[in-house]
Enzyme design. Structure first.
Site, mmCIF file in Angstrom:
data_model
loop_
_atom_site.group_PDB
_atom_site.id
_atom_site.type_symbol
_atom_site.label_atom_id
_atom_site.label_comp_id
_atom_site.label_asym_id
_atom_site.label_seq_id
_atom_site.Cartn_x
_atom_site.Cartn_y
_atom_site.Cartn_z
ATOM 1 N N SER A 1 7.319 -5.463 10.692
ATOM 2 C CA SER A 1 5.719 -5.329 10.298
ATOM 3 C C SER A 1 5.539 -6.483 10.578
ATOM 4 O O SER A 1 4.269 -7.422 9.923
ATOM 5 C CB SER A 1 5.729 -5.276 9.107
ATOM 6 O OG SER A 1 5.814 -3.932 8.480
ATOM 7 N N ASN B 1 -3.972 -7.222 6.598
ATOM 8 C CA ASN B 1 -4.623 -7.057 4.999
ATOM 9 C C ASN B 1 -5.498 -6.867 4.724
ATOM 10 O O ASN B 1 -7.067 -6.512 4.470
ATOM 11 C CB ASN B 1 -4.130 -7.588 4.103
ATOM 12 C CG ASN B 1 -2.484 -7.425 4.098
ATOM 13 O OD1 ASN B 1 -1.174 -7.268 3.632
ATOM 14 N ND2 ASN B 1 -2.175 -5.740 4.412
ATOM 15 N N TRP B 2 -6.498 -7.360 5.996
ATOM 16 C CA TRP B 2 -8.371 -7.646 6.175
ATOM 17 C C TRP B 2 -9.351 -6.343 6.465
ATOM 18 O O TRP B 2 -9.640 -6.421 5.550
ATOM 19 C CB TRP B 2 -8.405 -8.816 7.648
ATOM 20 C CG TRP B 2 -8.226 -9.780 7.288
ATOM 21 C CD1 TRP B 2 -7.691 -10.732 8.576
ATOM 22 C CD2 TRP B 2 -8.691 -11.244 5.978
ATOM 23 N NE1 TRP B 2 -7.120 -12.042 7.734
ATOM 24 C CE2 TRP B 2 -7.866 -12.297 6.251
ATOM 25 C CE3 TRP B 2 -9.711 -11.392 5.069
ATOM 26 C CZ2 TRP B 2 -8.251 -13.438 6.077
ATOM 27 C CZ3 TRP B 2 -9.574 -12.287 4.150
ATOM 28 C CH2 TRP B 2 -8.725 -13.350 4.400
ATOM 29 N N ARG C 1 -4.503 0.033 -7.328
ATOM 30 C CA ARG C 1 -4.207 -0.735 -7.072
ATOM 31 C C ARG C 1 -4.235 -2.685 -6.702
ATOM 32 O O ARG C 1 -3.119 -2.726 -7.112
ATOM 33 C CB ARG C 1 -4.224 -1.414 -5.362
ATOM 34 C CG ARG C 1 -4.218 0.496 -4.725
ATOM 35 C CD ARG C 1 -4.481 0.611 -3.603
ATOM 36 N NE ARG C 1 -4.193 -0.420 -2.428
ATOM 37 C CZ ARG C 1 -2.617 -0.640 -2.017
ATOM 38 N NH1 ARG C 1 -2.238 0.742 -1.859
ATOM 39 N NH2 ARG C 1 -1.924 -0.634 -1.253
ATOM 40 N N SER D 1 -1.242 -10.302 5.116
ATOM 41 C CA SER D 1 -0.699 -10.346 7.236
ATOM 42 C C SER D 1 -2.517 -10.549 7.710
ATOM 43 O O SER D 1 -3.260 -9.591 6.823
ATOM 44 C CB SER D 1 0.286 -8.791 6.964
ATOM 45 O OG SER D 1 -0.777 -7.612 6.859
ATOM 46 N N GLU E 1 19.682 -11.584 8.333
ATOM 47 C CA GLU E 1 20.192 -10.536 8.410
ATOM 48 C C GLU E 1 19.152 -9.744 7.616
ATOM 49 O O GLU E 1 18.150 -10.842 7.114
ATOM 50 C CB GLU E 1 21.328 -11.238 6.760
ATOM 51 C CG GLU E 1 22.503 -10.364 6.914
ATOM 52 C CD GLU E 1 23.206 -9.180 7.684
ATOM 53 O OE1 GLU E 1 23.537 -10.284 8.554
ATOM 54 O OE2 GLU E 1 23.518 -8.013 8.005
ATOM 55 N N ASP F 1 6.146 -5.246 -0.669
ATOM 56 C CA ASP F 1 6.016 -4.221 -0.633
ATOM 57 C C ASP F 1 5.867 -3.266 -1.418
ATOM 58 O O ASP F 1 7.478 -3.516 -2.379
ATOM 59 C CB ASP F 1 6.863 -3.555 1.225
ATOM 60 C CG ASP F 1 5.451 -2.611 1.075
ATOM 61 O OD1 ASP F 1 3.914 -3.047 0.730
ATOM 62 O OD2 ASP F 1 5.788 -1.223 1.507
ATOM 63 N N HIS G 1 -1.001 -5.344 -7.439
ATOM 64 C CA HIS G 1 -0.419 -7.143 -6.842
ATOM 65 C C HIS G 1 -0.545 -8.217 -8.328
ATOM 66 O O HIS G 1 0.766 -9.043 -7.939
ATOM 67 C CB HIS G 1 -1.795 -7.114 -5.610
ATOM 68 C CG HIS G 1 -2.865 -6.785 -4.619
ATOM 69 N ND1 HIS G 1 -0.627 -6.515 -4.253
ATOM 70 C CD2 HIS G 1 -3.566 -5.700 -4.475
ATOM 71 C CE1 HIS G 1 -1.400 -5.365 -3.012
ATOM 72 N NE2 HIS G 1 -2.516 -4.977 -3.240
ATOM 73 N N GLY H 1 1.030 -1.384 -4.690
ATOM 74 C CA GLY H 1 0.258 -0.252 -4.576
ATOM 75 C C GLY H 1 1.160 1.077 -5.205
ATOM 76 O O GLY H 1 0.553 1.510 -6.056
ATOM 77 N N ARG H 2 2.095 1.249 -4.473
ATOM 78 C CA ARG H 2 3.173 2.852 -5.421
ATOM 79 C C ARG H 2 3.583 2.728 -6.742
ATOM 80 O O ARG H 2 4.021 3.189 -7.495
ATOM 81 C CB ARG H 2 3.885 2.865 -4.162
ATOM 82 C CG ARG H 2 3.973 3.690 -2.963
ATOM 83 C CD ARG H 2 4.554 3.348 -1.953
ATOM 84 N NE ARG H 2 4.875 2.520 -1.512
ATOM 85 C CZ ARG H 2 6.000 1.622 -1.040
ATOM 86 N NH1 ARG H 2 6.850 2.501 -0.295
ATOM 87 N NH2 ARG H 2 5.642 0.740 -0.369
HETATM 88 C C1 FPP Z 1 1.702 -5.137 0.113
HETATM 89 O O1 FPP Z 1 2.326 -4.276 -1.047
HETATM 90 C C2 FPP Z 1 1.769 -6.156 -0.548
HETATM 91 C C3 FPP Z 1 0.279 -7.161 -0.340
HETATM 92 C C4 FPP Z 1 -0.401 -6.707 0.682
HETATM 93 C C5 FPP Z 1 0.106 -8.302 -0.904
HETATM 94 C C6 FPP Z 1 0.829 -9.080 -1.885
HETATM 95 C C7 FPP Z 1 1.010 -9.550 -2.592
HETATM 96 C C8 FPP Z 1 1.375 -10.081 -4.027
HETATM 97 C C9 FPP Z 1 2.483 -10.337 -4.490
HETATM 98 C C10 FPP Z 1 0.918 -10.664 -5.239
HETATM 99 C C11 FPP Z 1 0.032 -12.156 -4.590
HETATM 100 C C12 FPP Z 1 0.661 -13.581 -4.178
HETATM 101 C C13 FPP Z 1 1.169 -14.673 -4.216
HETATM 102 C C14 FPP Z 1 1.445 -15.455 -3.348
HETATM 103 C C15 FPP Z 1 0.454 -15.640 -5.691
HETATM 104 P P1 FPP Z 1 1.064 -2.627 -0.537
HETATM 105 O O2 FPP Z 1 -0.253 -2.945 -1.450
HETATM 106 O O3 FPP Z 1 1.247 -2.896 0.448
HETATM 107 O O4 FPP Z 1 2.438 -1.966 -0.923
HETATM 108 P P2 FPP Z 1 2.438 -0.326 -1.187
HETATM 109 O O5 FPP Z 1 2.602 -0.589 0.167
HETATM 110 O O6 FPP Z 1 2.985 0.822 -2.585
HETATM 111 O O7 FPP Z 1 0.590 0.547 -0.591
#
Ligand code: FPP
Length: 258
Positions: free
Chosen positions: A193, A65-66, A30, A62, A204, A17, A34, A20-21
């Site tokens: 989540s 996320n869709w 954003r 997740s 743990e 996680d 990623h 985005g931030r």
């Molecule tokens: C959560 O951060 C992260 C995701 C929804 C996607 C995770 C994807 C990657 C790390 C990149 C691609 C993955 C692979 C396996 C190549 P967020 O967007 O919710 O962050 P935020 O809470 O700061 O907005």
């Protein structure tokens, strides 16, 4: 009383996680967060493999996320494809077998194809299993498994009284995974989540303030050290745990439960 450190966690799972931030703090879109997060995926995989972790499971997308803006969803799907294509040879060479969990049938065809190719190309890997959770939600995984069992009851191949945890877990997409030993979440929030709810029942939990794009090999080393210094009691007393080899603790718990 001094306790000896735990062995390495066999299964490490990560909620990645903070992409985005991380991007927002730099006035970037954003998707750049990623993309930077995909670099951290490489660090995590290489480091886990070097340390000798047997199973690394990453929450890459997740079921919820869709609902994100379609450009972000498409960007993430493309990043999965890039990862599958650029990392395939190295993963294979390093004996890393890639697996997926979740409702992967919901992925767009191009992502499904690239991921399936990666899974097939690495199937012989014996050093580490890297599992990507894609369109995954633990509650949905349980529901889908219940649907499979219900269909078997209906066609007469399963007696309802035979349904137990083993049957349920065998029908889930996570069936090949051992229980999670260490669950890490980056990004500063203390939530699970809907990630591996059954499999992480005794894990743990480690919540880190680090944003995922800032996750470095040292972050994983430090997390593992932290884990190894922790005594897990599984509902038993310190004395019971200390008199048992820590690898045998789960069987000790089964014995205690009768
Ligand atoms: C959560 O951060 C992260 C995701 C929804 C996607 C995770 C994807 C990657 C790390 C990149 C691609 C993955 C692979 C396996 C190549 P967020 O967007 O919710 O962050 P935020 O809470 O700061 O907005």
């Amino acid at each position: 009383m001094k306790t000896s450190p735990l062995p390495l966690p066999r299964h490490v799972a990560i909620i990645m996680d903070g992409n985005g931030r991380w991007a927002k703090a730099r006035n970037l879109p954003r998707i750049d967060g990623h993309a930077e997060g995909a670099k951290s995926v490489r660090h995590a995989v290489e480091t886990a493999s070097r340390i000798g972790i047997e199973y690394l499971t990453l929450y890459a997308f997740s079921a919820n996320n869709w609902a994100r803006p379609s450009a972000e969803v498409e960007g993430l799907m493309s990043l999965m494809v890039d990862f599958a294509r650029t990392e395939c040879a190295e993963l294979r060479q390093n004996g890393i077998r890639v697996k997926v969990i979740g409702q992967t049938e919901r992925l767009p065809q191009y992502t499904k194809d690239a991921v399936n190719e990666l899974v097939s190309a690495t199937v012989a890997g014996e050093h580490m299993t890297l599992t990507l959770a894609l369109s995954y939600g633990a509650r949905q995984d349980v529901l889908d498994a219940l649907g499979i069992l219900a269909a078997r009851v209906k066609d007469g191949s399963l007696d309802p009284s035979a349904i137990d945890e083993t049957q349920l877990r065998a029908a889930m997409t996570t069936h090949f995974l051992p229980d999670v030993d260490l669950l890490i979440r980056t990004g500063g929030e203390s939530r699970i989540s809907d990630f591996l709810l059954l499999e992480a029942a005794y894990a743990e939990l480690l919540f880190l303030p680090t944003m995922w794009p800032e996750f470095k090999p040292e972050t994983l080393y430090a997390a593992i050290d932290h884990y190894r210094g922790i005594e897990r009691r599984y509902g038993l007393t310190s004395e019971q745990i200390q008199s048992a080899d820590s690898r045998t603790v789960p069987s000790l718990v089964r014995a205690a439960l009768g």
